[in-house]
Scaffold this motif. Structure first.
Motif, PDB file in Angstrom:
ATOM      1  N   GLY A 192       0.826  -1.200   0.000  1.00 25.12           N
ATOM      2  CA  GLY A 192       0.000   0.000   0.000  1.00 25.12           C
ATOM      3  C   GLY A 192       0.857   1.244   0.000  1.00 25.12           C
ATOM      4  O   GLY A 192       2.048   1.218  -0.301  1.00 25.12           O
ATOM      5  N   ASP A 193       0.259   2.359   0.340  1.00 30.65           N
ATOM      6  CA  ASP A 193       0.955   3.639   0.395  1.00 30.65           C
ATOM      7  C   ASP A 193       1.369   3.914   1.835  1.00 30.65           C
ATOM      8  O   ASP A 193       0.515   4.176   2.690  1.00 30.65           O
ATOM      9  CB  ASP A 193       0.040   4.752  -0.111  1.00 30.65           C
ATOM     10  CG  ASP A 193       0.739   6.097  -0.203  1.00 30.65           C
ATOM     11  OD1 ASP A 193       1.803   6.266   0.433  1.00 30.65           O
ATOM     12  OD2 ASP A 193       0.215   6.986  -0.893  1.00 30.65           O
ATOM     13  N   PRO A 194       2.684   3.875   2.145  1.00 27.60           N
ATOM     14  CA  PRO A 194       3.106   4.056   3.540  1.00 27.60           C
ATOM     15  C   PRO A 194       2.743   5.414   4.118  1.00 27.60           C
ATOM     16  O   PRO A 194       2.631   5.563   5.334  1.00 27.60           O
ATOM     17  CB  PRO A 194       4.624   3.862   3.474  1.00 27.60           C
ATOM     18  CG  PRO A 194       4.990   4.112   2.042  1.00 27.60           C
ATOM     19  CD  PRO A 194       3.820   3.646   1.237  1.00 27.60           C
ATOM     20  N   ASN A 199      -2.305   8.254   9.299  1.00 25.85           N
ATOM     21  CA  ASN A 199      -3.474   9.137   9.346  1.00 25.85           C
ATOM     22  C   ASN A 199      -4.442   8.975   8.179  1.00 25.85           C
ATOM     23  O   ASN A 199      -5.415   9.711   8.075  1.00 25.85           O
ATOM     24  CB  ASN A 199      -3.009  10.601   9.404  1.00 25.85           C
ATOM     25  CG  ASN A 199      -2.169  10.885  10.636  1.00 25.85           C
ATOM     26  OD1 ASN A 199      -2.589  10.591  11.758  1.00 25.85           O
ATOM     27  ND2 ASN A 199      -0.978  11.448  10.441  1.00 25.85           N
ATOM     28  N   GLY A 200      -4.171   8.024   7.311  1.00 32.94           N
ATOM     29  CA  GLY A 200      -5.057   7.837   6.167  1.00 32.94           C
ATOM     30  C   GLY A 200      -6.290   7.037   6.525  1.00 32.94           C
ATOM     31  O   GLY A 200      -6.435   6.540   7.645  1.00 32.94           O
ATOM     32  N   THR A 201      -7.178   6.894   5.567  1.00 30.58           N
ATOM     33  CA  THR A 201      -8.400   6.116   5.742  1.00 30.58           C
ATOM     34  C   THR A 201      -8.353   4.898   4.819  1.00 30.58           C
ATOM     35  O   THR A 201      -7.625   4.892   3.811  1.00 30.58           O
ATOM     36  CB  THR A 201      -9.644   6.945   5.395  1.00 30.58           C
ATOM     37  OG1 THR A 201      -9.622   7.248   3.982  1.00 30.58           O
ATOM     38  CG2 THR A 201      -9.681   8.238   6.198  1.00 30.58           C
ATOM     39  N   ALA A 208      -5.294   4.710  -3.484  1.00 29.09           N
ATOM     40  CA  ALA A 208      -3.853   4.671  -3.740  1.00 29.09           C
ATOM     41  C   ALA A 208      -3.450   3.349  -4.387  1.00 29.09           C
ATOM     42  O   ALA A 208      -2.637   3.324  -5.325  1.00 29.09           O
ATOM     43  CB  ALA A 208      -3.086   4.882  -2.435  1.00 29.09           C
ATOM     44  N   LEU A 209      -4.017   2.259  -3.914  1.00 32.33           N
ATOM     45  CA  LEU A 209      -3.702   0.958  -4.502  1.00 32.33           C
ATOM     46  C   LEU A 209      -4.216   0.859  -5.934  1.00 32.33           C
ATOM     47  O   LEU A 209      -3.558   0.279  -6.800  1.00 32.33           O
ATOM     48  CB  LEU A 209      -4.304  -0.155  -3.641  1.00 32.33           C
ATOM     49  CG  LEU A 209      -3.570  -0.423  -2.322  1.00 32.33           C
ATOM     50  CD1 LEU A 209      -4.433  -1.265  -1.397  1.00 32.33           C
ATOM     51  CD2 LEU A 209      -2.234  -1.108  -2.579  1.00 32.33           C
ATOM     52  N   ARG A 210      -5.376   1.446  -6.186  1.00 28.11           N
ATOM     53  CA  ARG A 210      -5.890   1.456  -7.560  1.00 28.11           C
ATOM     54  C   ARG A 210      -4.908   2.194  -8.473  1.00 28.11           C
ATOM     55  O   ARG A 210      -4.626   1.750  -9.591  1.00 28.11           O
ATOM     56  CB  ARG A 210      -7.264   2.123  -7.616  1.00 28.11           C
ATOM     57  CG  ARG A 210      -7.858   2.144  -9.031  1.00 28.11           C
ATOM     58  CD  ARG A 210      -9.220   2.807  -9.076  1.00 28.11           C
ATOM     59  NE  ARG A 210     -10.228   2.020  -8.358  1.00 28.11           N
ATOM     60  CZ  ARG A 210     -10.787   2.389  -7.223  1.00 28.11           C
ATOM     61  NH1 ARG A 210     -10.454   3.550  -6.641  1.00 28.11           N
ATOM     62  NH2 ARG A 210     -11.691   1.624  -6.651  1.00 28.11           N
ATOM     63  N   PHE A 238      -0.081  -3.046   6.734  1.00 26.07           N
ATOM     64  CA  PHE A 238       0.607  -1.773   6.578  1.00 26.07           C
ATOM     65  C   PHE A 238      -0.270  -0.711   5.930  1.00 26.07           C
ATOM     66  O   PHE A 238       0.215   0.318   5.487  1.00 26.07           O
ATOM     67  CB  PHE A 238       1.896  -1.974   5.769  1.00 26.07           C
ATOM     68  CG  PHE A 238       2.822  -2.999   6.373  1.00 26.07           C
ATOM     69  CD1 PHE A 238       3.608  -2.686   7.469  1.00 26.07           C
ATOM     70  CD2 PHE A 238       2.870  -4.288   5.868  1.00 26.07           C
ATOM     71  CE1 PHE A 238       4.444  -3.623   8.041  1.00 26.07           C
ATOM     72  CE2 PHE A 238       3.708  -5.241   6.425  1.00 26.07           C
ATOM     73  CZ  PHE A 238       4.497  -4.906   7.522  1.00 26.07           C
ATOM     74  N   THR A 239      -1.561  -0.987   5.860  1.00 26.80           N
ATOM     75  CA  THR A 239      -2.523   0.000   5.366  1.00 26.80           C
ATOM     76  C   THR A 239      -3.278   0.562   6.565  1.00 26.80           C
ATOM     77  O   THR A 239      -3.167   0.043   7.685  1.00 26.80           O
ATOM     78  CB  THR A 239      -3.514  -0.645   4.379  1.00 26.80           C
ATOM     79  OG1 THR A 239      -4.313  -1.605   5.095  1.00 26.80           O
ATOM     80  CG2 THR A 239      -2.785  -1.331   3.231  1.00 26.80           C
TER      81      THR A 239
END
Length: 297
Positions: A192-194, A199-201, A208-210, A238-239
Protein backbone atom coordinates in the motif's frame (compact mmCIF):
# COMPACT_ATOMS: atom_id res chain seq x y z
CA UNK A 1 -8.26 -14.88 -4.82
CA UNK A 2 -5.55 -16.86 -3.01
CA UNK A 3 -4.84 -16.51 0.67
CA UNK A 4 -1.30 -16.79 2.04
CA UNK A 5 0.54 -16.09 5.28
CA UNK A 6 3.89 -14.69 6.32
CA UNK A 7 5.58 -16.33 9.30
CA UNK A 8 8.22 -14.19 10.94
CA UNK A 9 11.43 -16.16 11.65
CA UNK A 10 11.31 -15.57 15.40
CA UNK A 11 10.69 -19.10 16.64
CA UNK A 12 13.21 -21.78 17.52
CA UNK A 13 12.61 -24.60 15.07
CA UNK A 14 11.19 -27.00 17.64
CA UNK A 15 8.20 -24.63 17.79
CA UNK A 16 8.53 -22.96 14.40
CA UNK A 17 8.04 -26.15 12.42
CA UNK A 18 4.61 -26.61 14.01
CA UNK A 19 3.52 -23.25 12.59
CA UNK A 20 4.71 -24.04 9.07
CA UNK A 21 2.93 -27.41 9.18
CA UNK A 22 -0.21 -25.76 10.50
CA UNK A 23 -0.11 -23.19 7.68
CA UNK A 24 -0.19 -26.05 5.20
CA UNK A 25 -2.97 -27.84 7.09
CA UNK A 26 -5.07 -24.67 7.01
CA UNK A 27 -4.89 -24.60 3.22
CA UNK A 28 -2.85 -21.44 2.70
CA UNK A 29 -1.60 -21.05 -0.86
CA UNK A 30 1.86 -19.97 0.32
CA UNK A 31 3.82 -19.34 3.50
CA UNK A 32 6.48 -16.66 3.27
CA UNK A 33 9.05 -15.27 5.66
CA UNK A 34 10.91 -11.98 5.88
CA UNK A 35 14.52 -11.90 4.72
CA UNK A 36 16.15 -9.50 7.18
CA UNK A 37 19.08 -9.65 9.56
CA UNK A 38 16.86 -8.05 12.18
CA UNK A 39 13.67 -6.05 11.92
CA UNK A 40 11.99 -3.19 13.74
CA UNK A 41 10.64 -3.99 17.22
CA UNK A 42 11.90 -7.58 16.93
CA UNK A 43 15.53 -6.47 16.75
CA UNK A 44 16.46 -7.47 20.29
CA UNK A 45 14.72 -10.84 20.23
CA UNK A 46 15.21 -14.10 18.33
CA UNK A 47 15.43 -13.72 14.56
CA UNK A 48 16.61 -16.50 12.27
CA UNK A 49 17.87 -16.57 8.67
CA UNK A 50 15.31 -16.77 5.89
CA UNK A 51 16.93 -19.35 3.60
CA UNK A 52 17.71 -21.92 6.35
CA UNK A 53 14.19 -21.41 7.72
CA UNK A 54 12.62 -21.99 4.31
CA UNK A 55 14.83 -25.03 3.75
CA UNK A 56 13.64 -26.52 7.02
CA UNK A 57 10.04 -25.61 6.15
CA UNK A 58 10.41 -27.40 2.82
CA UNK A 59 11.42 -30.55 4.70
CA UNK A 60 8.34 -30.58 6.94
CA UNK A 61 5.70 -29.63 4.33
CA UNK A 62 4.49 -31.22 1.11
CA UNK A 63 2.48 -28.85 -1.05
CA UNK A 64 2.37 -25.29 0.27
CA UNK A 65 4.43 -22.78 -1.67
CA UNK A 66 7.31 -21.13 0.20
CA UNK A 67 9.16 -17.89 -0.30
CA UNK A 68 10.70 -14.66 0.84
CA UNK A 69 8.60 -11.54 1.24
CA UNK A 70 10.95 -9.96 0.49
CA UNK A 71 14.68 -10.30 0.03
CA UNK A 72 16.75 -7.32 -1.13
CA UNK A 73 20.25 -6.23 -2.17
CA UNK A 74 20.85 -4.78 1.31
CA UNK A 75 23.03 -7.74 2.31
CA UNK A 76 22.66 -10.11 -0.64
CA UNK A 77 24.77 -10.70 -3.77
CA UNK A 78 23.12 -12.15 -6.88
CA UNK A 79 25.73 -14.92 -7.34
CA UNK A 80 25.45 -16.40 -3.86
CA UNK A 81 21.69 -15.81 -3.66
CA UNK A 82 21.17 -17.66 -6.95
CA UNK A 83 23.05 -20.69 -5.65
CA UNK A 84 20.94 -20.77 -2.48
CA UNK A 85 17.71 -20.39 -4.45
CA UNK A 86 18.55 -23.20 -6.87
CA UNK A 87 19.26 -25.42 -3.88
CA UNK A 88 16.07 -24.40 -2.08
CA UNK A 89 13.95 -24.92 -5.18
CA UNK A 90 15.39 -28.42 -5.52
CA UNK A 91 14.86 -29.32 -1.85
CA UNK A 92 11.26 -28.08 -1.95
CA UNK A 93 10.42 -29.86 -5.19
CA UNK A 94 9.82 -26.61 -7.04
CA UNK A 95 7.68 -24.75 -4.50
CA UNK A 96 9.68 -21.53 -4.10
CA UNK A 97 8.68 -17.98 -5.00
CA UNK A 98 11.28 -15.24 -4.63
CA UNK A 99 9.79 -12.05 -3.27
CA UNK A 100 12.35 -9.34 -3.98
CA UNK A 101 12.51 -5.61 -3.36
CA UNK A 102 14.94 -2.71 -3.36
CA UNK A 103 15.46 -2.78 0.41
CA UNK A 104 15.21 0.07 2.87
CA UNK A 105 17.04 2.13 5.44
CA UNK A 106 16.50 -0.16 8.43
CA UNK A 107 18.99 -2.33 10.30
CA UNK A 108 19.89 -4.38 7.21
CA UNK A 109 21.22 -1.24 5.55
CA UNK A 110 24.09 -0.83 8.03
CA UNK A 111 24.63 -4.30 9.54
CA UNK A 112 27.62 -4.98 7.27
CA UNK A 113 29.28 -1.76 8.34
CA UNK A 114 28.37 0.32 5.30
CA UNK A 115 26.65 3.67 5.12
CA UNK A 116 22.95 3.34 4.22
CA UNK A 117 22.25 3.82 0.54
CA UNK A 118 20.09 6.70 -0.63
CA UNK A 119 16.76 5.90 -2.31
CA UNK A 120 18.45 6.60 -5.66
CA UNK A 121 21.31 4.21 -4.85
CA UNK A 122 18.88 1.49 -3.78
CA UNK A 123 16.97 1.88 -7.04
CA UNK A 124 20.19 1.79 -9.08
CA UNK A 125 21.34 -1.40 -7.39
CA UNK A 126 17.95 -3.02 -7.67
CA UNK A 127 17.85 -2.27 -11.40
CA UNK A 128 21.12 -4.20 -11.78
CA UNK A 129 20.45 -6.92 -9.20
CA UNK A 130 17.21 -8.29 -10.65
CA UNK A 131 18.30 -8.80 -14.29
CA UNK A 132 21.57 -10.38 -13.18
CA UNK A 133 19.77 -12.73 -10.81
CA UNK A 134 17.39 -13.62 -13.64
CA UNK A 135 20.35 -14.67 -15.79
CA UNK A 136 22.04 -16.58 -12.98
CA UNK A 137 18.90 -18.68 -12.47
CA UNK A 138 18.37 -19.44 -16.16
CA UNK A 139 21.86 -19.78 -17.67
CA UNK A 140 24.48 -22.45 -16.96
CA UNK A 141 27.36 -19.95 -16.85
CA UNK A 142 27.23 -16.18 -16.39
CA UNK A 143 29.92 -13.54 -16.65
CA UNK A 144 28.99 -9.94 -16.00
CA UNK A 145 30.64 -6.67 -15.00
CA UNK A 146 28.31 -3.94 -13.79
CA UNK A 147 28.46 -0.79 -11.72
CA UNK A 148 27.63 -2.65 -8.50
CA UNK A 149 27.80 -6.39 -9.14
CA UNK A 150 30.05 -8.76 -11.01
CA UNK A 151 30.03 -12.44 -11.91
CA UNK A 152 32.84 -14.44 -13.48
CA UNK A 153 31.82 -17.72 -15.06
CA UNK A 154 29.31 -18.23 -12.25
CA UNK A 155 27.72 -21.65 -12.65
CA UNK A 156 23.99 -22.22 -12.28
CA UNK A 157 23.89 -25.96 -12.94
CA UNK A 158 21.44 -27.73 -12.74
CA UNK A 159 19.17 -24.69 -12.61
CA UNK A 160 15.78 -24.48 -10.95
CA UNK A 161 13.24 -27.28 -10.80
CA UNK A 162 10.71 -24.69 -11.97
CA UNK A 163 11.42 -23.67 -15.55
CA UNK A 164 12.79 -21.47 -16.85
CA UNK A 165 13.35 -20.43 -13.22
CA UNK A 166 11.46 -19.96 -9.97
CA UNK A 167 8.99 -17.06 -10.11
CA UNK A 168 9.89 -13.53 -9.03
CA UNK A 169 7.39 -11.47 -7.02
CA UNK A 170 8.77 -7.96 -7.38
CA UNK A 171 7.88 -5.43 -4.68
CA UNK A 172 7.63 -1.95 -6.15
CA UNK A 173 5.63 1.27 -6.18
CA UNK A 174 7.94 3.67 -8.04
CA UNK A 175 8.32 3.84 -11.82
CA UNK A 176 11.69 2.07 -12.02
CA UNK A 177 10.62 -0.77 -9.76
CA UNK A 178 7.34 -1.20 -11.61
CA UNK A 179 9.24 -1.49 -14.88
CA UNK A 180 11.35 -4.25 -13.32
CA UNK A 181 8.19 -6.01 -12.18
CA UNK A 182 6.71 -5.72 -15.66
CA UNK A 183 9.83 -7.11 -17.35
CA UNK A 184 11.02 -9.75 -14.89
CA UNK A 185 8.15 -10.50 -12.51
CA UNK A 186 5.64 -13.28 -12.47
CA UNK A 187 3.99 -11.35 -9.63
CA UNK A 188 3.99 -7.87 -8.14
CA UNK A 189 3.92 -7.09 -4.42
CA UNK A 190 2.78 -3.99 -2.54
CA UNK A 191 2.01 -3.05 1.05
CA UNK A 192 0.00 0.00 0.00
CA UNK A 193 0.95 3.64 0.40
CA UNK A 194 3.11 4.06 3.54
CA UNK A 195 2.20 7.75 3.76
CA UNK A 196 -1.37 6.73 4.63
CA UNK A 197 -0.55 4.29 7.42
CA UNK A 198 -0.70 6.73 10.33
CA UNK A 199 -3.47 9.14 9.35
CA UNK A 200 -5.06 7.84 6.17
CA UNK A 201 -8.40 6.12 5.74
CA UNK A 202 -9.20 2.72 4.21
CA UNK A 203 -10.93 4.54 1.36
CA UNK A 204 -7.80 6.58 0.63
CA UNK A 205 -5.77 3.40 0.72
CA UNK A 206 -8.00 1.72 -1.84
CA UNK A 207 -7.64 4.72 -4.14
CA UNK A 208 -3.85 4.67 -3.74
CA UNK A 209 -3.70 0.96 -4.50
CA UNK A 210 -5.89 1.46 -7.56
CA UNK A 211 -3.37 4.03 -8.75
CA UNK A 212 -0.49 1.61 -8.20
CA UNK A 213 -2.25 -1.11 -10.21
CA UNK A 214 -2.85 1.38 -13.03
CA UNK A 215 0.84 2.36 -13.06
CA UNK A 216 1.79 -1.31 -13.18
CA UNK A 217 -0.50 -1.71 -16.20
CA UNK A 218 1.21 1.25 -17.85
CA UNK A 219 4.64 -0.28 -17.22
CA UNK A 220 3.48 -3.54 -18.78
CA UNK A 221 1.99 -1.74 -21.77
CA UNK A 222 5.35 -0.04 -22.43
CA UNK A 223 6.89 -3.43 -23.21
CA UNK A 224 3.83 -4.99 -24.81
CA UNK A 225 2.95 -7.21 -21.86
CA UNK A 226 -0.56 -7.87 -20.60
CA UNK A 227 -0.74 -6.84 -16.94
CA UNK A 228 -3.17 -9.73 -16.37
CA UNK A 229 -0.18 -12.08 -16.71
CA UNK A 230 1.15 -10.86 -13.35
CA UNK A 231 -0.23 -12.01 -10.04
CA UNK A 232 -0.86 -9.05 -7.76
CA UNK A 233 -0.01 -9.61 -4.10
CA UNK A 234 -1.09 -7.42 -1.20
CA UNK A 235 0.92 -7.87 2.00
CA UNK A 236 -1.48 -6.71 4.70
CA UNK A 237 -0.80 -5.00 7.99
CA UNK A 238 0.61 -1.77 6.58
CA UNK A 239 -2.52 0.00 5.37
CA UNK A 240 -4.81 2.18 7.51
CA UNK A 241 -7.00 -0.91 8.06
CA UNK A 242 -4.19 -2.35 10.24
CA UNK A 243 -5.51 -5.39 12.12
CA UNK A 244 -9.23 -4.77 11.58
CA UNK A 245 -9.61 -7.27 8.71
CA UNK A 246 -8.63 -10.03 11.16
CA UNK A 247 -11.28 -9.14 13.73
CA UNK A 248 -13.85 -11.43 12.13
CA UNK A 249 -14.49 -13.57 9.07
CA UNK A 250 -16.99 -11.03 7.72
CA UNK A 251 -14.53 -8.16 8.20
CA UNK A 252 -11.87 -10.01 6.25
CA UNK A 253 -14.19 -11.06 3.42
CA UNK A 254 -15.26 -7.42 3.05
CA UNK A 255 -11.62 -6.25 3.04
CA UNK A 256 -10.50 -8.92 0.59
CA UNK A 257 -13.46 -8.34 -1.70
CA UNK A 258 -12.70 -4.64 -2.01
CA UNK A 259 -9.13 -5.44 -2.98
CA UNK A 260 -10.09 -8.24 -5.35
CA UNK A 261 -12.05 -5.60 -7.27
CA UNK A 262 -8.76 -3.76 -7.78
CA UNK A 263 -7.25 -6.82 -9.41
CA UNK A 264 -5.39 -8.37 -6.48
CA UNK A 265 -5.06 -12.13 -6.80
CA UNK A 266 -3.33 -12.95 -3.50
CA UNK A 267 -3.63 -11.52 0.00
CA UNK A 268 -0.97 -12.27 2.62
CA UNK A 269 -1.75 -12.23 6.35
CA UNK A 270 0.79 -12.14 9.15
CA UNK A 271 0.67 -15.21 11.35
CA UNK A 272 -0.51 -13.84 14.70
CA UNK A 273 2.20 -12.81 17.18
CA UNK A 274 0.92 -11.91 20.66
CA UNK A 275 1.90 -8.54 22.13
CA UNK A 276 3.02 -7.15 18.78
CA UNK A 277 1.66 -5.13 15.86
CA UNK A 278 0.57 -8.50 14.44
CA UNK A 279 -1.49 -9.64 17.41
CA UNK A 280 -4.76 -11.33 16.44
CA UNK A 281 -7.13 -13.97 17.73
CA UNK A 282 -5.68 -17.30 16.55
CA UNK A 283 -9.08 -18.96 16.26
CA UNK A 284 -10.46 -16.15 14.11
CA UNK A 285 -7.30 -16.18 11.99
CA UNK A 286 -7.64 -19.92 11.36
CA UNK A 287 -11.34 -19.59 10.55
CA UNK A 288 -10.49 -16.94 7.97
CA UNK A 289 -7.86 -19.23 6.46
CA UNK A 290 -10.29 -22.12 6.15
CA UNK A 291 -13.51 -20.34 5.17
CA UNK A 292 -12.71 -17.05 3.43
CA UNK A 293 -11.35 -18.45 0.11
CA UNK A 294 -14.66 -20.18 -0.65
CA UNK A 295 -16.58 -16.97 0.00
CA UNK A 296 -14.26 -14.95 -2.21
CA UNK A 297 -14.47 -17.39 -5.12
Amino acid sequence: MRLSTVILPIHRWAEGQKIWRRAEDLGFHAAYTYDHLSWRTFRDGPWFGAVPTLTAAAAVTQSIRLGTLVTSPNFRHPVTLAKELISLDDISGGRVTLGIGAGGSGFDATALGQEPWTPRERADRFAEFVPLLDRLLTENSVSYEGDFYAAHEARGIPGCVQRPRLPFAVAATGPRGLRLAARHGQAWVTTGDPKLYENGTPEQSVRALRGQVEKLADACAEIGRNVAELDKILLTGFTPDRGRPLESLDAFVDFAGRHAELGFTEIVLHWPIPDSDFAADQKVFERIAMEAPAQLG
